[in-house]
Scaffold this motif. Structure first.
Motif, PDB file in Angstrom:
ATOM      1  N   ILE A   1       0.821  -1.210   0.000  1.00  0.00           N
ATOM      2  CA  ILE A   1       0.000   0.000   0.000  1.00  0.00           C
ATOM      3  C   ILE A   1       0.855   1.260   0.000  1.00  0.00           C
ATOM      4  N   SER A   2       1.840   1.340   0.871  1.00  0.00           N
ATOM      5  CA  SER A   2       2.654   2.557   0.987  1.00  0.00           C
ATOM      6  C   SER A   2       3.337   2.956  -0.319  1.00  0.00           C
ATOM      7  N   PRO A   3       3.970   2.026  -1.037  1.00  0.00           N
ATOM      8  CA  PRO A   3       4.618   2.450  -2.288  1.00  0.00           C
ATOM      9  C   PRO A   3       3.627   3.035  -3.301  1.00  0.00           C
ATOM     10  N   ARG A   4       2.448   2.461  -3.410  1.00  0.00           N
ATOM     11  CA  ARG A   4       1.448   2.980  -4.362  1.00  0.00           C
ATOM     12  C   ARG A   4       0.958   4.352  -3.939  1.00  0.00           C
ATOM     13  N   ALA A   5       0.684   4.533  -2.655  1.00  0.00           N
ATOM     14  CA  ALA A   5       0.209   5.824  -2.161  1.00  0.00           C
ATOM     15  C   ALA A   5       1.284   6.895  -2.307  1.00  0.00           C
ATOM     16  N   THR A   6       2.517   6.543  -1.993  1.00  0.00           N
ATOM     17  CA  THR A   6       3.621   7.490  -2.103  1.00  0.00           C
ATOM     18  C   THR A   6       3.834   7.894  -3.558  1.00  0.00           C
TER      19      THR A   6
ATOM     20  N   THR B   1      10.292   3.546 -11.579  1.00  0.00           N
ATOM     21  CA  THR B   1      11.550   2.870 -11.243  1.00  0.00           C
ATOM     22  C   THR B   1      12.124   3.344  -9.912  1.00  0.00           C
ATOM     23  N   PHE B   2      11.543   4.403  -9.321  1.00  0.00           N
ATOM     24  CA  PHE B   2      12.066   4.971  -8.080  1.00  0.00           C
ATOM     25  C   PHE B   2      11.607   4.147  -6.884  1.00  0.00           C
ATOM     26  N   ASP B   3      12.508   3.944  -5.926  1.00  0.00           N
ATOM     27  CA  ASP B   3      12.113   3.285  -4.688  1.00  0.00           C
ATOM     28  C   ASP B   3      11.440   4.310  -3.762  1.00  0.00           C
ATOM     29  N   VAL B   4      10.778   3.818  -2.745  1.00  0.00           N
ATOM     30  CA  VAL B   4      10.029   4.687  -1.841  1.00  0.00           C
ATOM     31  C   VAL B   4      10.940   5.712  -1.172  1.00  0.00           C
ATOM     32  N   THR B   5      12.150   5.303  -0.826  1.00  0.00           N
ATOM     33  CA  THR B   5      13.085   6.215  -0.175  1.00  0.00           C
ATOM     34  C   THR B   5      13.412   7.403  -1.073  1.00  0.00           C
ATOM     35  N   LEU B   6      13.668   7.144  -2.340  1.00  0.00           N
ATOM     36  CA  LEU B   6      13.973   8.226  -3.280  1.00  0.00           C
ATOM     37  C   LEU B   6      12.761   9.127  -3.469  1.00  0.00           C
ATOM     38  N   ILE B   7      11.599   8.531  -3.613  1.00  0.00           N
ATOM     39  CA  ILE B   7      10.376   9.321  -3.799  1.00  0.00           C
ATOM     40  C   ILE B   7      10.155  10.257  -2.606  1.00  0.00           C
ATOM     41  N   ILE B   8      10.288   9.732  -1.407  1.00  0.00           N
ATOM     42  CA  ILE B   8      10.082  10.555  -0.214  1.00  0.00           C
ATOM     43  C   ILE B   8      11.151  11.638  -0.119  1.00  0.00           C
ATOM     44  N   THR B   9      12.377  11.307  -0.449  1.00  0.00           N
ATOM     45  CA  THR B   9      13.449  12.311  -0.445  1.00  0.00           C
ATOM     46  C   THR B   9      13.128  13.450  -1.398  1.00  0.00           C
ATOM     47  N   LEU B  10      12.666  13.130  -2.592  1.00  0.00           N
ATOM     48  CA  LEU B  10      12.333  14.164  -3.571  1.00  0.00           C
ATOM     49  C   LEU B  10      11.144  14.998  -3.112  1.00  0.00           C
ATOM     50  N   ILE B  11      10.142  14.359  -2.530  1.00  0.00           N
ATOM     51  CA  ILE B  11       8.985  15.098  -2.015  1.00  0.00           C
ATOM     52  C   ILE B  11       9.432  16.061  -0.910  1.00  0.00           C
ATOM     53  N   ARG B  12      10.259  15.579  -0.001  1.00  0.00           N
ATOM     54  CA  ARG B  12      10.697  16.413   1.120  1.00  0.00           C
ATOM     55  C   ARG B  12      11.531  17.610   0.674  1.00  0.00           C
ATOM     56  N   HIS B  13      12.396  17.414  -0.313  1.00  0.00           N
ATOM     57  CA  HIS B  13      13.370  18.445  -0.659  1.00  0.00           C
ATOM     58  C   HIS B  13      13.001  19.298  -1.870  1.00  0.00           C
TER      59      HIS B  13
END
Length: 117
Positions: free
Chosen positions: A22-27, A80-92
């Motif tokens: 669920i988290s990866p799809r929502a992110t 192709t982005f992992d959740v960590t990269l997606i969250i990093t981009l959203i945050r910054h």
């Protein structure tokens, strides 16, 4: 024959499903709303200096960098982005309002803010 799970095992299964399904799809849905897939390459290119700074600080690692800046003629793709990269981009790279306690603190029990999608 049905197998009964303990409460702890059931909680583990729920958490695993949340984290891997669920988290990866929502992110990714939030990410694609903030960074339109059709403009992702342009946005990433425009933010090169910020992204390079994040790489120098080791917030973005080399495999993630390679996803952001693939060899030509390939273009970056959020799928192709992992959740960590997606969250990093959203945050910054976005103007989303961070949670009341900040990104690095667990929310309080009464925190109910929802992302604006």
């Amino acid at each position: 024959m049905a197998i009964r799970l303990t409460q702890e095992e059931e909680n583990y299964v729920r958490m695993s499903l949340l984290l891997t399904g669920i988290s990866p799809r929502a992110t990714r849905a939030l990410f694609d709303h903030e960074f339109a897939p059709s403009c992702l390459n342009t946005t990433i290119t425009k933010e090169y200096n910020k992204l390079r700074d994040l790489q120098i600080k080791r917030i973005i690692n080399q495999p993630q960098w390679n996803l952001l800046f693939p060899r030509r003629p390939e273009k970056p793709d959020s799928k192709t982005f992992d959740v960590t990269l997606i969250i990093t981009l959203i945050r910054h790279l976005t103007d989303l309002t961070p949670p009341r306690g900040g990104y690095d603190q667990l929310p309080s029990d009464n925190e109910t803010t929802q992302p604006q999608i």
